[in-house]
Design an enzyme around this catalytic site. Structure first.
Site, PDB file in Angstrom:
ATOM      1  N   CYS A  93      -1.831  -3.998  -0.526  1.00 24.89           N
ATOM      2  CA  CYS A  93      -3.017  -3.194  -1.001  1.00 24.89           C
ATOM      3  C   CYS A  93      -4.345  -3.846  -1.222  1.00 24.89           C
ATOM      4  CB  CYS A  93      -2.763  -2.368  -2.025  1.00 24.89           C
ATOM      5  SG  CYS A  93      -1.093  -1.426  -1.731  1.00 24.89           S
ATOM      6  N   HIS A 102      -5.906   6.521  -0.290  1.00 27.10           N
ATOM      7  CA  HIS A 102      -5.335   5.114  -0.338  1.00 27.10           C
ATOM      8  C   HIS A 102      -5.033   4.783   1.040  1.00 27.10           C
ATOM      9  CE1 HIS A 102      -4.071   1.349  -1.564  1.00 27.10           C
ATOM     10  NE2 HIS A 102      -2.657   1.436  -2.080  1.00 27.10           N
TER      11      HIS A 102
END
Lengths: 143, 385
Positions: free
Chosen positions: B84, B332
């Site tokens: 991420c 996201h």
């Protein structure tokens, strides 16, 4: 017909679960002689202090304390839910993750810090070759 | 005036996050790249290198493929993957090259297509049988639920306090036209939503979306040449990995790498946490946001629950966190997230955030973590006009 025949004995679900020819199964770790860090499984270099060839094989305890948990309601297809995913600090060092069983999956009923013990059982699923696996679970223990 | 070797964000933008199944990863990245180039008032011909972040197609030379759509000028392309923290890592690689004096202007792009990705994580793979559900859970909701429960264990943080994070971030997103969702989620809705991994309900999990964000960054010399009016100064850029901790084989330590990165970033920027005006942090799950108030030093250990209860981290509060709506509502897209965070903070520092503008924002911090575990932090400063 499958080329590979299933093993006659159950296989360990993770490499650090040891199944001796005689005696009970147990979890095996390594302890660094230099910095005393404890790891699951074996390795030759300590990831805590970087020392080489200082790691000694260590039989881990079957008792410990519930460090944290979550209750998993949604997982991948085919995985039965809910179940309690738990992280347990073992007496004498080492931290393992597993399912906490024999307790209601209710956050009010599960106490962090509670004593638990490890039990070893045949896993409810087999691999494609038909091999059985030995796994471990945590269950509440008397203090 | 003495010329330093500071690095500036000259142009930055993102596409509206959403679901674009008919489009490709390079196509989404190219759109963001063109928006950022336009924002900077330059073209691809002015850029000396491209740093492209993408996780799911990490072996597919995404950077080169997106250049096919915006101009193949023969420049160096570096493709980055760092969970991420992928987008922030691409940005930081660009920063590093300019800091080193290698280039005067580079393009950094983060892009990800996530629609239909479902639950991420899970144990096992390769040999034997899948261990998910037998040896606990490796799904991301469970991993971050456990990280949150560690905070509960230490400080008594409640399910309701975790849920309030989601209420706040969804409220913020109603003011962000580029967020995936713009819907209010009252506390009873958040707490009553489908439980995924206790204490994270579905509305406390980040949204899988397709997205892209891009930044044109340049040397101080170049920024002065082209005009400093909207140039955002990068005061700190830090990347860390997880140090050994006792439990890191069983629960990725999302705290230590963030604390290390924060300490380094504050030192590099020469500022303290109390001087920040806003923060975009990695709220991949509501539980994670609570931990990072303390990890980033905006409150003392054990005070994070109070931060959310008393509104200090909401717009209008002492230190607004995730004014964009955060990953919980903006969405996201793994590879894009790091640069999208930098876009949000830059937009406030430029005074262009409209309804959600943090008044007089001068200093902002962006934070992402990738399991397990990478942490990237950037501290940004408003254009000095």
């Amino acid at each position: 017909m499958s080329e590979e025949a299933a093993a006659s004995k159950p296989l360990p679900i993770v490499p650090f679960l040891k199944i001796p020819d005689s005696g009970d199964p147990y979890l095996e770790g390594s302890e660094c002689k230099k910095c005393k860090a404890v790891f699951l499984g074996s390795r030759s270099v300590c990831s805590s202090c970087g020392a080489r060839d200082q790691l000694a094989v260590k039989k881990l305890s079957n008792r410990g304390e519930l460090y944290v948990f979550s209750i998993t309601y949604r997982s991948f297809p085919g995985i039965e839910t809910p179940y309690v995913s738990a992280v347990v600090d073992l007496d004498g060092g080492g931290t393992v993750k597993g399912n906490l069983i024999d307790i209601e999956p209710d956050p009010e009923k599960i106490k962090m810090g509670m004593p638990v013990e490890l039990i070893y059982e045949i896993a409810p699923r087999k691999d494609r070759e038909g091999n059985e696996y030995l796994t471990y679970y945590f269950k509440p223990a008397n203090a | 005036m003495k010329m330093g070797n500071d690095v500036y964000v000259l142009g930055i933008d993102m596409i509206k996050f959403g679901k674009f199944p008919e489009r490709s990863v390079p196509d989404l990245g190219a759109e963001a790249a063109l928006l950022a180039l336009d924002d900077a008032g330059v073209t691809i011909n002015d850029c000396q290198a491209l740093y492209c972040g993408n996780l799911m197609q990490a072996s597919a030379m995404v950077g080169q493929r997106l250049l096919q759509e915006i101009g193949q000028t023969g420049i160096a392309v570096v493709n980055c993957a760092n969970a991420c923290a992928t987008g922030a890592t691409a940005f930081r690689e660009g920063w590093t090259a300019i800091k080193a004096g290698l280039y005067d202007m580079v393009l950094c792009v983060g892009v990800e297509q996530m629609a239909g990705a479902g639950l991420l994580g899970g144990g096992g793979g390769g040999k034997g049988i899948p261990t998910e559900g037998l040896l606990g859970s490796g799904t991301m909701p469970a991993v971050f639920a456990e990280a949150g429960m560690e905070h509960s264990r230490k400080y008594g943080t409640t399910f309701e306090q975790f849920a309030k994070v989601s209420v706040k971030n969804h409220h913020h997103s109603t003011m962000n036209p580029k967020a995936r969702y713009q819907i209010e989620t009252p506390l009873e809705d958040v707490m009553g939503a489908e439980m995924i991994s206790y204490p994270n309900t579905k509305l406390m999990c980040s949204v899988n979306v397709d997205g892209a964000a891009a930044a044109v960054i340049c040397s101080e010399k170049k920024a002065r040449e082209l005009g400093m009016k909207r140039a955002v100064k990068v005061r700190a850029s830090v990347l860390t990995s997880d140090r050994w901790t006792q439990r890191d084989l069983t629960m990725p330590d999302v705290n230590t790498c963030t604390r290390d990165a924060a300490a380094q970033a504050y030192e590099m920027a020469g500022v303290g946490a109390d001087e920040l005006n806003l923060i975009e942090l990695h709220d991949c799950f509501a539980t994670a946001e609570i931990l990072h108030y303390e990890n980033l030093g905006i409150c003392k250990d054990g005070e994070a629950g109070r931060m959310i209860d008393e509104g200090h981290v909401a717009l209008g509060g002492r230190i607004p966190v995730n004014a964009s709506g955060g990953l919980l509502s903006k969405g996201h897209p793994l590879g894009a997230t790091g640069i999208a965070n930098i876009y949000e903070v830059s937009t406030h520092l430029r005074g262009e955030a409209e309804k959600r503008q943090v008044p007089n924002a001068r200093l902002g911090l962006t934070h992402v973590i990738g399991l397990g575990s990478a942490c990237a932090i950037h501290i940004l400063e408003a254009p000095s006009s």
